[in-house]
Scaffold this motif. Structure first.
Motif, PDB file in Angstrom:
ATOM      1  N   ILE A   2       0.850  -1.186   0.000  1.00 58.71           N
ATOM      2  CA  ILE A   2       0.000   0.000   0.000  1.00 58.71           C
ATOM      3  C   ILE A   2       0.884   1.234   0.000  1.00 58.71           C
ATOM      4  N   HIS A   3       0.601   2.131  -0.915  1.00 54.64           N
ATOM      5  CA  HIS A   3       1.343   3.389  -0.962  1.00 54.64           C
ATOM      6  C   HIS A   3       0.973   4.217   0.263  1.00 54.64           C
ATOM      7  N   PRO A   4       1.939   4.906   0.881  1.00 56.50           N
ATOM      8  CA  PRO A   4       1.643   5.699   2.085  1.00 56.50           C
ATOM      9  C   PRO A   4       0.489   6.682   1.934  1.00 56.50           C
ATOM     10  N   ASN A   6      -2.221   6.085   0.628  1.00 53.54           N
ATOM     11  CA  ASN A   6      -3.469   5.337   0.722  1.00 53.54           C
ATOM     12  C   ASN A   6      -3.702   4.737   2.099  1.00 53.54           C
ATOM     13  N   PHE A   7      -2.837   5.036   3.067  1.00 53.22           N
ATOM     14  CA  PHE A   7      -3.046   4.522   4.418  1.00 53.22           C
ATOM     15  C   PHE A   7      -4.325   5.119   4.985  1.00 53.22           C
ATOM     16  N   VAL A  18      -3.981  -2.007  15.182  1.00 51.83           N
ATOM     17  CA  VAL A  18      -3.093  -2.683  14.232  1.00 51.83           C
ATOM     18  C   VAL A  18      -3.175  -4.191  14.452  1.00 51.83           C
ATOM     19  N   ASP A  57      -7.651  -1.078  12.000  1.00 56.26           N
ATOM     20  CA  ASP A  57      -7.505  -0.012  11.023  1.00 56.26           C
ATOM     21  C   ASP A  57      -6.510  -0.396   9.929  1.00 56.26           C
ATOM     22  N   VAL A  58      -5.587  -1.284  10.281  1.00 50.87           N
ATOM     23  CA  VAL A  58      -4.574  -1.721   9.326  1.00 50.87           C
ATOM     24  C   VAL A  58      -4.155  -3.148   9.690  1.00 50.87           C
ATOM     25  N   ILE A  60      -0.926  -5.613   9.058  1.00 51.27           N
ATOM     26  CA  ILE A  60       0.457  -5.683   8.594  1.00 51.27           C
ATOM     27  C   ILE A  60       0.828  -7.150   8.414  1.00 51.27           C
TER      28      ILE A  60
END
Length: 87
Positions: A2-4, A6-7, A18, A57-58, A60
Motif C-alpha cells: 500500500i502506498h503511504p 493510501n493509508f 493494528v 484499522d490496518v 500488517i
C-alpha cells in the motif's frame, strides 16, 4: 504494498488498531501434503477475518507471505483471495 498516501487516516480517538501477521508461507503443499498447504491458507484467512472482526484499522503482513520464488497459479489465486478479503 500500500502506498503511504493510501493509508487509512488515524481515527479521531488518536488510537490506531493494528493487526499483525507474519511468515504465512502460502503454498500449494507442505511436505507433499496438499491438505497441509491448505492449512496455511485457512490460518491466513482466519487472521484476516479476525482483524476485520476486531475493527483493525490496518493489517500488517510481515515476513514471507509466499515462500517460493516460482508461484503456482493456485497459490497466486490464494494470495488474491487473501488480499481481496483484507481490502
Amino acid at each position: 504494498m500500500i502506498h503511504p498516501n493510501n493509508f487509512p487516516p488515524v481515527p479521531a480517538s488518536g488510537h490506531l488498531r493494528v493487526a499483525h501477521t507474519a511468515d504465512n508461507h502460502l503454498r500449494q503443499s507442505c511436505g507433499g501434503s496438499t491438505a497441509r498447504g491448505r492449512d496455511f491458507l485457512r490460518a491466513t484467512l482466519d487472521v484476516v477475518n479476525k482483524a476485520s472482526q476486531w475493527n483493525a484499522d490496518v493489517l500488517i503482513a510481515a515476513g514471507d507471505l509466499i515462500d517460493k520464488s516460482e508461484i503456482q497459479a493456485a497459490v497466486a489465486g490464494d494470495v488474491k483471495a487473501v488480499l481481496d478479503r483484507a481490502n
